[in-house]
Design an enzyme around this catalytic site. Structure first.
Site, PDB file in Angstrom:
ATOM      1  NE  ARG A 170      -0.845 -20.295 -27.834  1.00 60.26           N
ATOM      2  CZ  ARG A 170      -0.036 -20.971 -28.633  1.00 60.26           C
ATOM      3  NH1 ARG A 170       1.055 -21.518 -28.142  1.00 60.26           N
ATOM      4  NH2 ARG A 170      -0.324 -21.107 -29.915  1.00 60.26           N
TER       5      ARG A 170
ATOM      6  CD  GLU B 125      -9.200 -23.698 -29.862  1.00 58.83           C
ATOM      7  OE1 GLU B 125      -9.425 -23.897 -28.646  1.00 58.83           O
ATOM      8  OE2 GLU B 125      -8.393 -22.859 -30.276  1.00 58.83           O
TER       9      GLU B 125
ATOM     10  NE  ARG C 287      -3.155 -16.503 -25.478  1.00 63.08           N
ATOM     11  CZ  ARG C 287      -3.389 -17.350 -26.468  1.00 63.08           C
ATOM     12  NH1 ARG C 287      -4.033 -18.499 -26.216  1.00 63.08           N
ATOM     13  NH2 ARG C 287      -2.986 -17.081 -27.699  1.00 63.08           N
TER      14      ARG C 287
END
Length: 358
Positions: free
Chosen positions: A60, A68, A111
């Site tokens: 990330r 999104e 992540r």
């Protein structure tokens, strides 16, 4: 864009939830070091899968938040696909990248949190400079925030991406489109005499514009963390709200004016219809009066006796032969061609032959 809990501190959007979720995650994070890896694939605008000697890792990108585009639980957001395309173009599969970390190296989803570099280029900042990401702090990781924020401000000043008024899905784009629609409607009311239907249609357009303005205003009044306001600071939201309110006021004024104009037009149409009805009534009355006059004349003709036929002419007697002073021989008779001085008929004859003379 996944936000677990967020607050604004001194103008910085801080997102909680970046602490490693388990003991094994924390142990792995303690061992994680800055390193190079190769891109396997891009997930979305702020997430990429890389491979190094230990396997594949989902990374990330730090201090950015893009719209999104792949979360099945969330709708695709404005410019989400464009952010993914930007990162896919910048980081095609096989690209060698350098991953640089901050204090917290994993989020609660497992992540890896990192700044991504290609050569000396800071990819996180490039996405923000294109207007496709918002600058934010995840947990306490703010190492790259200033660089990302500067890139975001550059995009905002240039009106790129999420700040572009030419992109219909962005909030600035929606405000600009509403302003244009309101200005166009305000400048093109129906002309006097256009008919009630024209004013009704115009009123319907104004109603749609008013609803659009209300919807845009509602977005601008939402919580600043709302995904639709991604990248817009409080000052920018205030400016857009002021512009929207001005356009709404113009529409409201036109709504009131249109109500008055329609009433005036309806009265004009009613007066024209009344005048036409009066003229028709007068025409019908005149026609009836003319017909009655013709009927009176026809009845009078029926009551007048016919003139007697003229008497036949008397027969004309044959013209009397002219009186003659002839002294020669004569043959008297009714067929004579001459009259003597006593009115007797005779025929002139030859004294010797006794034949009628010509």
């Amino acid at each position: 864009m996944k936000v677990i809990a967020a607050l604004v501190v001194s103008g910085v959007l801080v997102v909680a939830g970046a602490v490693p979720a388990t003991a094994s995650d924390r142990a792995r994070a303690a061992e994680l070091v800055d390193r190079t890896a190769r891109v396997v694939r891009v997930v979305d605008g702020d997430t990429v899968v890389v491979r190094d000697s230990t396997g594949e890792h989902r990374v990330r990108l730090l201090n950015i938040d893009t719209p999104e585009s792949v979360d099945p639980a969330s709708p695709v957001e404005c410019l989400g696909p464009e952010a993914s395309t930007f990162l896919s173009t910048r980081l095609p599969a096989g690209t060698t990248v350098k991953l640089v970390h901050d204090r917290i190296k994993h989020d609660r989803y497992g992540r890896e949190l990192a700044a991504v570099y290609v050569g000396g280029a800071f990819v996180n900042g490039e996405i923000a400079r294109a207007g496709l990401a918002d600058a934010l702090v995840i947990g306490g990781n703010d190492r790259f925030y200033d660089d990302v924020l500067a890139a975001q401000r550059s995009a905002r000043a240039a009106k790129l991406g999420l700040y572009a008024e030419s992109v219909p899905c962005t909030v600035p784009g929606q405000v600009a489109a509403f302003e244009q629609s309101a200005a166009t409607l305000a400048g093109q009311p129906p002309a006097a005499g256009a008919g009630v239907e024209a004013f009704d249609a115009y009123a319907a357009q104004l109603t749609v514009a008013a609803a659009t303005g209300a919807a845009v205003s509602a977005v601008l009044a939402a919580d600043p963390r709302d995904h639709r306001l991604l990248g817009l600071n409080v000052g920018r939201i205030r400016t857009l709200s002021t512009r929207t309110a001005a356009a709404q006021a113009a529409v409201t004024v036109r709504v009131g004016e249109t109500t008055t104009w329609r009433a005036t037009e309806a009265a004009r149409v009613a007066a024209e219809q009344a005048a036409a009805a009066q003229a028709e009534a007068e025409r019908v009355a005149a026609a009836a009066q003319a017909e009655a006059a013709r009927a009176v004349k026809a009845a009078a003709r029926k009551r007048t006796p016919a003139a007697p036929a003229p008497a036949p002419a008397a027969p004309v007697a044959p013209a009397a032969p002219p009186v003659d002073s002839y002294t020669g021989c004569r043959a008297y008779g009714s067929g004579g061609t001459s009259l003597d001085d006593k009115g007797r008929r005779y025929t002139k004859i030859d004294c010797t032959t006794k034949a009628p003379l010509g």
